[in-house]
Write an enzyme that holds these catalytic residues in place. Structure first.
Site, PDB file in Angstrom:
ATOM      1  N   ARG A 128      53.242  67.413  35.126  1.00  0.00           N
ATOM      2  CA  ARG A 128      54.383  68.022  35.806  1.00  0.00           C
ATOM      3  C   ARG A 128      54.790  67.106  36.959  1.00  0.00           C
ATOM      4  O   ARG A 128      54.154  67.082  38.005  1.00  0.00           O
ATOM      5  CB  ARG A 128      54.004  69.421  36.325  1.00  0.00           C
ATOM      6  CG  ARG A 128      55.039  70.000  37.271  1.00  0.00           C
ATOM      7  CD  ARG A 128      54.799  71.463  37.550  1.00  0.00           C
ATOM      8  NE  ARG A 128      53.489  71.787  38.066  1.00  0.00           N
ATOM      9  CZ  ARG A 128      53.109  71.624  39.344  1.00  0.00           C
ATOM     10  NH1 ARG A 128      53.935  71.094  40.207  1.00  0.00           N
ATOM     11  NH2 ARG A 128      51.906  71.978  39.726  1.00  0.00           N
TER      12      ARG A 128
ATOM     13  N   TYR B 223      49.161  69.432  47.823  1.00  0.00           N
ATOM     14  CA  TYR B 223      47.900  69.518  47.087  1.00  0.00           C
ATOM     15  C   TYR B 223      47.666  68.362  46.113  1.00  0.00           C
ATOM     16  O   TYR B 223      46.618  68.315  45.475  1.00  0.00           O
ATOM     17  CB  TYR B 223      47.815  70.849  46.333  1.00  0.00           C
ATOM     18  CG  TYR B 223      48.977  71.145  45.400  1.00  0.00           C
ATOM     19  CD1 TYR B 223      49.031  70.588  44.119  1.00  0.00           C
ATOM     20  CD2 TYR B 223      50.003  72.002  45.781  1.00  0.00           C
ATOM     21  CE1 TYR B 223      50.086  70.857  43.270  1.00  0.00           C
ATOM     22  CE2 TYR B 223      51.062  72.287  44.932  1.00  0.00           C
ATOM     23  CZ  TYR B 223      51.102  71.716  43.673  1.00  0.00           C
ATOM     24  OH  TYR B 223      52.149  71.996  42.835  1.00  0.00           O
TER      25      TYR B 223
ATOM     26  N   HIS C 196      55.930  73.063  40.794  1.00  0.00           N
ATOM     27  CA  HIS C 196      55.673  74.142  39.843  1.00  0.00           C
ATOM     28  C   HIS C 196      56.933  74.986  39.665  1.00  0.00           C
ATOM     29  O   HIS C 196      57.356  75.270  38.548  1.00  0.00           O
ATOM     30  CB  HIS C 196      54.523  75.013  40.339  1.00  0.00           C
ATOM     31  CG  HIS C 196      54.243  76.195  39.470  1.00  0.00           C
ATOM     32  ND1 HIS C 196      53.653  76.087  38.230  1.00  0.00           N
ATOM     33  CD2 HIS C 196      54.479  77.511  39.652  1.00  0.00           C
ATOM     34  CE1 HIS C 196      53.545  77.290  37.687  1.00  0.00           C
ATOM     35  NE2 HIS C 196      54.034  78.176  38.530  1.00  0.00           N
TER      36      HIS C 196
END
Length: 387
Positions: free
Chosen positions: A282, A295, A286
């Site tokens: 990805r 993160y 998200h």
């Protein structure tokens, strides 16, 4: 120690297992690949891509248009025109490759990110935007394009897909690899930890349901890395349920097509389920409410940019298929046109009225529902003129 309370159990069984840190660089893994990141065709002993270069040009067009739709939708959300958007950036090959492997009878059960598969099935992208704009609950009929409504509940669609596939069995729609029917369920690596997905695996295996479980392993379940989801490669889980699993380079549209095509044929002929793990990444957030810089490392993103699914097809077409610049310009022009139409269509979507929802509860209106609608309409009218 726990091991001392279980007689005869070796202490090492209970030794802590070292889990890789999310900050570690991504390791190279083994998977089915037919087109390298440099645009070179390679052979695989078990899978082959048998279509011609015109089909590959079609894949390039599909991925380019879908990426542009995704980019435009993200921009619309940033400008306040959509409440949310789940981007597919980086996952175009996984979706287009698998989507183009479907036949007209196969049924799709998506999550909320399968914009590319929806495109392959003929779903109007504007219908997807209506859902994220909050003006409808999914404006397409699943029967029209064999594409079920988006599922927000993580993993629930795998149960829906398994049940539908069992219905295909009972309708005697299974038995021929080319003319039979199959079902495909899309989910992510994070969903693989859900009970619904594992229950779907059990039922599909026991009843030999004609379903393909297509997991887009994009490495991150929101902010949780794949290392926190599983101790073994996801595709290997299938063996524990009694059906085959295969891992494919999810950034390789040719390999994804070939692997999915074979899994669907297996399902249609009555050989049961398959788990396909499309190993991809990805590249965006998200959803538009997420900030991936909190993160994950930028080095990981740069590593995966070198494996971009569209760029590798572009490299193949220019170096080996003799495709000139005019073709790419035409595709870009088509993408611009679609983006402009999508934006205009989104802004023109009518605002819903609360009374509209009463029309979509049942096929035929019940007396109780009509009473509730009239009561609500009277209640809403009582506020008219109060500002």
């Amino acid at each position: 120690m726990l091991s001392e309370s279980v007689p005869g159990t070796p202490p090492e069984v209970f030794a802590p297992v070292e889990v890789p840190s999310p900050s570690q660089p991504p390791e190279e893994v083994e998977y089915v690949q037919l087109l390298t990141p440099e645009g070179e065709r390679v052979d695989n002993p078990d899978y082959s891509f048998e279509l011609d270069d015109e089909a590959i040009k079609g894949f390039y067009r599909d991925m380019t248009l879908v990426r542009r739709i995704d980019t435009e939708a993200t921009a619309l959300q940033r400008q306040g025109e959509l409440g949310l958007w789940a981007s597919l950036l980086g996952q175009e090959a996984a979706q287009i490759g698998s989507g183009r492997a479907l036949n007209k009878k196969d049924m799709v059960f998506p999550t909320y990110r399968e914009h590319g598969v929806a495109f392959c099935q003929g779903v109007n992208p504007l219908n997807l935007l209506g859902l994220f704009r909050g003006v409808d609950q999914g404006a397409w009929d699943p029967k029209d394009n064999n594409f079920a409504l988006y599922t927000i509940v993580i993993g629930a669609q795998t149960l829906h897909a398994t049940g539908y596939a069992m219905g295909q069995q009972r309708d005697h729609a299974v038995g021929d690899a080319d003319t039979g029917e199959a079902t495909i369920a899309y989910f992510g690596d994070g969903a693989s930890s859900q009970g619904d997905v594992n229950e779907a695996f059990i039922y599909a295996s026991v009843f030999n349901a004609p379903v393909v479980f297509f997991c887009q392993n994009n490495q991150w379940a929101i902010s949780e890395p794949i290392e926190r989801q599983t101790r073994i490669p996801l595709y290997q889980r299938a063996a524990g349920f009694g059906f085959p699993g295969v891992r494919v380079d999810g950034n390789d549209v040719l390999a994804t097509y070939a692997v999915t095509q074979q899994a669907l044929k297996r399902a249609r002929e009555g050989s049961g389920p398959t788990l396909v793990e499309a190993y991809t990444y990805r590249m965006g957030a998200h959803t538009t409410s997420d900030d991936p810089t909190k993160y994950r490392l930028s080095e990981d993103l740069e590593h995966w940019k070198l494996k971009d699914p569209i760029e590798r097809v572009h490299a193949y077409l220019t170096r080996h298929a003799g495709v000139d610049h005019d073709f790419f310009e035409e595709v870009e022009a088509e993408a611009d046109k679609i983006a402009a139409e999508l934006r205009a269509g989104c802004l023109a979507l009518p605002e819903p009225q609360m009374t509209d929802f009463f029309q979509h509860v049942y096929v035929e209106e019940t007396p109780q529902l009509a009473q509730q609608r009239d009561q609500y309409a009277a209640y809403a009218a009582s506020f008219e003129g109060e500002g």
